[in-house]
Design a protein around this motif. Structure first.
Motif, PDB file in Angstrom:
ATOM      1  N   SER A   6       0.912  -1.598   0.074  1.00 50.69           N
ATOM      2  CA  SER A   6       0.148  -0.426  -0.168  1.00 50.69           C
ATOM      3  C   SER A   6       0.571   1.420   0.139  1.00 50.69           C
ATOM      4  N   SER A   7       0.026   2.390  -0.435  1.00 47.79           N
ATOM      5  CA  SER A   7       0.695   3.228  -0.723  1.00 47.79           C
ATOM      6  C   SER A   7       1.567   3.548   0.554  1.00 47.79           C
ATOM      7  N   SER A   8       0.473   3.955   1.950  1.00 46.27           N
ATOM      8  CA  SER A   8       0.859   4.201   3.214  1.00 46.27           C
ATOM      9  C   SER A   8       2.124   2.651   3.850  1.00 46.27           C
ATOM     10  N   ALA A   9       2.374   1.468   3.679  1.00 45.67           N
ATOM     11  CA  ALA A   9       2.945   0.819   4.054  1.00 45.67           C
ATOM     12  C   ALA A   9       4.269   1.409   3.788  1.00 45.67           C
ATOM     13  N   ALA A  10       4.737   2.265   2.420  1.00 42.06           N
ATOM     14  CA  ALA A  10       5.604   2.808   1.162  1.00 42.06           C
ATOM     15  C   ALA A  10       5.686   4.169   2.067  1.00 42.06           C
ATOM     16  N   GLU A  11       5.249   4.721   2.473  1.00 41.82           N
ATOM     17  CA  GLU A  11       5.078   5.980   2.906  1.00 41.82           C
ATOM     18  C   GLU A  11       6.322   6.092   3.866  1.00 41.82           C
ATOM     19  N   ARG A  38       1.319  -4.709   6.469  1.00 41.78           N
ATOM     20  CA  ARG A  38       1.310  -3.205   7.495  1.00 41.78           C
ATOM     21  C   ARG A  38       3.077  -3.882   7.428  1.00 41.78           C
ATOM     22  N   ILE A  39       4.279  -2.286   7.797  1.00 43.26           N
ATOM     23  CA  ILE A  39       5.604  -2.861   8.142  1.00 43.26           C
ATOM     24  C   ILE A  39       5.372  -2.933   9.670  1.00 43.26           C
ATOM     25  N   VAL A  40       6.469  -2.871  10.222  1.00 44.12           N
ATOM     26  CA  VAL A  40       6.559  -3.258  12.303  1.00 44.12           C
ATOM     27  C   VAL A  40       8.089  -2.461  11.533  1.00 44.12           C
ATOM     28  N   PRO A  41       8.544  -1.360  12.092  1.00 42.13           N
ATOM     29  CA  PRO A  41       9.747  -0.662  12.288  1.00 42.13           C
ATOM     30  C   PRO A  41      10.875  -1.484  13.445  1.00 42.13           C
ATOM     31  N   ALA A  42      12.125  -1.620  13.285  1.00 42.19           N
ATOM     32  CA  ALA A  42      12.684  -1.926  14.290  1.00 42.19           C
ATOM     33  C   ALA A  42      13.742  -1.727  14.404  1.00 42.19           C
ATOM     34  N   ASP A  43      14.325  -1.409  15.682  1.00 41.26           N
ATOM     35  CA  ASP A  43      15.168  -1.140  16.304  1.00 41.26           C
ATOM     36  C   ASP A  43      16.840  -1.978  15.155  1.00 41.26           C
ATOM     37  N   ASN A  44      17.985  -1.766  14.796  1.00 41.56           N
ATOM     38  CA  ASN A  44      19.250  -1.351  14.042  1.00 41.56           C
ATOM     39  C   ASN A  44      20.116  -2.337  15.080  1.00 41.56           C
ATOM     40  N   VAL A  45      20.331  -3.416  15.309  1.00 40.60           N
ATOM     41  CA  VAL A  45      20.892  -3.339  16.433  1.00 40.60           C
ATOM     42  C   VAL A  45      22.487  -3.986  15.902  1.00 40.60           C
ATOM     43  N   HIS A  77      11.294  -8.341   5.328  1.00 43.50           N
ATOM     44  CA  HIS A  77      11.872  -6.922   5.952  1.00 43.50           C
ATOM     45  C   HIS A  77      12.113  -5.827   4.954  1.00 43.50           C
ATOM     46  N   TYR A  78      12.570  -4.491   5.166  1.00 45.11           N
ATOM     47  CA  TYR A  78      13.249  -3.216   4.437  1.00 45.11           C
ATOM     48  C   TYR A  78      14.325  -3.074   5.188  1.00 45.11           C
ATOM     49  N   HIS A  79      15.048  -2.736   4.432  1.00 44.22           N
ATOM     50  CA  HIS A  79      16.412  -2.033   4.975  1.00 44.22           C
ATOM     51  C   HIS A  79      15.940  -0.622   3.918  1.00 44.22           C
ATOM     52  N   LEU A 111      11.823   3.283  -3.208  1.00 46.84           N
ATOM     53  CA  LEU A 111      11.935   1.555  -2.843  1.00 46.84           C
ATOM     54  C   LEU A 111      12.412   0.473  -4.180  1.00 46.84           C
ATOM     55  N   THR A 112      12.819  -0.150  -3.857  1.00 49.06           N
ATOM     56  CA  THR A 112      12.594  -1.563  -4.918  1.00 49.06           C
ATOM     57  C   THR A 112      12.320  -2.512  -4.235  1.00 49.06           C
ATOM     58  N   ALA A 113      12.542  -3.869  -4.968  1.00 49.79           N
ATOM     59  CA  ALA A 113      12.251  -5.042  -3.996  1.00 49.79           C
ATOM     60  C   ALA A 113      12.894  -6.269  -4.879  1.00 49.79           C
ATOM     61  N   TRP A 114      12.958  -7.000  -3.467  1.00 52.93           N
ATOM     62  CA  TRP A 114      14.251  -8.635  -4.556  1.00 52.93           C
ATOM     63  C   TRP A 114      13.874  -9.312  -3.284  1.00 52.93           C
ATOM     64  N   THR A 115      14.471 -10.345  -4.004  1.00 46.35           N
ATOM     65  CA  THR A 115      14.299 -11.544  -4.100  1.00 46.35           C
ATOM     66  C   THR A 115      15.682 -12.513  -3.794  1.00 46.35           C
ATOM     67  N   MET A 116      15.984 -13.734  -3.090  1.00 43.35           N
ATOM     68  CA  MET A 116      17.061 -14.735  -2.861  1.00 43.35           C
ATOM     69  C   MET A 116      16.598 -15.737  -3.809  1.00 43.35           C
ATOM     70  N   THR A 117      17.734 -15.866  -5.141  1.00 41.91           N
ATOM     71  CA  THR A 117      17.503 -16.755  -6.027  1.00 41.91           C
ATOM     72  C   THR A 117      18.795 -17.929  -5.481  1.00 41.91           C
ATOM     73  N   ALA A 118      18.705 -19.150  -6.427  1.00 42.91           N
ATOM     74  CA  ALA A 118      20.233 -19.833  -5.640  1.00 42.91           C
ATOM     75  C   ALA A 118      21.489 -19.226  -6.481  1.00 42.91           C
TER      76      ALA A 118
END
Length: 127
Positions: A6-11, A38-45, A77-79, A111-118
């Motif tokens: 959604s545009s709200s999640a992206a923003e 929805r997104i859940v922000p997290a602390d970067n540890v 996840h996002y970063h 935003l860009t999106a990716w998935t890991m392949t072999a």
């Protein structure tokens, strides 16, 4: 592969990236059937949060418990990449696994999106 967001999640992701700059912002993508609800922000540890990210383990565990009870799933996840590079870094590739999860990267206020392949990361279309 396509990921609905959604545009709200992206923003919200972009706002988190701007707020945490020059550190990498990070969080989880939660939803159903390839749609981020929805997104859940997290602390970067991470020890070097200006160069890599590590989602706070307490947040990770809490969200996985929550989604089990709600019927949602963690889609990935996002970063952010404060350096402006909109593709996965070597550090990202070194930590990625082929589990079908989506990596959303915020860079240059987009935003860009990716998935890991072999073999490597593959682009995911954001819809």
């Amino acid at each position: 592969m396509k990921l609905g967001i959604s545009s709200s999640a992206a923003e919200a992701i972009l706002a988190h990236a701007r707020a945490d700059h020059p550190r990498e912002a990070c969080g989880l993508l939660v939803g159903r059937s390839g749609q981020v609800t929805r997104i859940v922000p997290a602390d970067n540890v991470a020890a070097r949060p200006h160069a890599i990210f590590e989602i706070d383990p307490a947040t990770l565990l809490r969200v996985h418990r929550e989604v089990r009870a709600s019927g949602e799933v963690v889609l990935g996840h996002y970063h952010s990449h404060p350096n402006g590079r909109a593709e996965p870094s070597r550090a990202d590739a070194a930590r990625a696994v082929t589990d079908g999860q989506v990596w959303v990267i915020a860079a240059n206020d987009a935003l860009t999106a990716w998935t890991m392949t072999a073999e490597d990361f593959a682009a995911v279309e954001l819809a």
